[in-house]
Enzyme design. Sequence first.
Site, PDB file in Angstrom:
ATOM      1  N   GLY A  63       3.018  -0.595   4.169  1.00 18.74           N
ATOM      2  CA  GLY A  63       2.884  -1.348   2.928  1.00 18.74           C
ATOM      3  C   GLY A  63       2.945  -2.837   3.164  1.00 18.74           C
ATOM      4  O   GLY A  63       4.022  -3.423   3.125  1.00 18.74           O
TER       5      GLY A  63
ATOM      6  N   SER B 178       0.790  -1.230   0.000  1.00 20.37           N
ATOM      7  CA  SER B 178       0.000   0.000   0.000  1.00 20.37           C
ATOM      8  C   SER B 178       0.822   1.280   0.000  1.00 20.37           C
ATOM      9  O   SER B 178       0.244   2.377  -0.072  1.00 20.37           O
ATOM     10  CB  SER B 178      -0.966   0.006   1.187  1.00 20.37           C
ATOM     11  OG  SER B 178      -2.042  -0.857   0.926  1.00 20.37           O
TER      12      SER B 178
END
Length: 411
Positions: free
Chosen positions: A364, A131
């Site tokens: 992430g 992400s």
Amino acid sequence: MFRRLGGQARSPHRPLIRRRGLSSIWMSRSSSVRTVPPRDTAGSVLTMYKRAMCAGLAGMLAISLLSSPAAATGAHSGLRQALQRLTEDNDVPGALAQIHNAHGDTVITSGVADVETKRPVPTDSRFRIGSKTKTFVATVTLQLVGDGRIELDAPVERYLPGLVGPDITVRQLLQHTSGLPDYLPLLDPADILAHRYDHWNAADLVTLALQRPAEFPPGTDWSYSNTNYLIVGMIIEKVTGNTFGTEIRNRILRPLRLNATSVPDDALDIPGPHPSGYLKTGDGLLDITRHNPSVAGASGGMISSASDLNRFYDALLHGRLLRPAELKEMMTTRPLDGPGGAAYGLGLMSTPLPCGGLLWGHAGDTLGFRTSGGATLDGRQVTVMTNLYRIDGVRNADLDAVVTTALCENR
């Protein structure tokens, strides 16, 4: 219908997925794959992924780092100890941290890149960033805002008529205040593994999510949803005539010379030096390095390196990618629930540091890798990566300790 692990009914969306050949970024090719990850009693693997991601966002730093022989003495002794605790207590195969501060750049690694060969983690590793992709996508969107081609508070209906109705704005997509459900928990891990080399169509994944009711009226609450960024990627494509990946390459990667960063589209492999990525299941470690990342797309499909990520976040915060007005919009945050004072802007998150100031970045997580870090306004940057994604999540307290130590040690 999807066959839910644990004997639940099969989902009516399965024909859609088979027809389109959808596949996942959280899948791997491995001759040892005989079973799919077990379904936790609280939900599917991807539901656990979403929960872990939200927990990492609320505490911001869902990250991992490790120490190398090259840094066995001297500076960063606290960081080395924090990394050692992380790897020993959480069974992480390998990890990397790259820190930039007034003393220059330091790369610290530990553990192994591959559990079979025992090769060390390359200091110039590339890895899937999950992400953190959202910050790149948000940056391109805000560049288009600055160019007058997208309006932040315009309804999505202006750009994608008939998709989500007139009440959701571009800003709400970028800030996760749209109320749209997340598509990831709606995918069956069994189907993901079975179609791990196939293409996933973003519009189909959005359609899957939109068959569920909204979580709340637009703009009234906050809930992390990867569906938002799939739609943002579709808006970029509609406005520019190019894929979101092409726009990221032209507007960010080439100008900043981020040569280790890529938007792989349907490419299965990680280019350049890289560790293997693993998923920890009840049966041990599953190598899931190689797969088609289009299931994440604009919500999390990119590949990068610690050096490139540090340069990207530093350039972003210091106005090399956005005009002042658009950067201000990106850094205008809303508080998140939970301790720590974390807040979310437009594809960018802020977290207070105990040594002063804010860390601006993004977590992430993707199956195979966990990455986090960012930059401070006074010029410090850190990126940390581990090559393990655990269904139950690596303990956030250990991750937070590593990040805090990396940025605050010797201050």
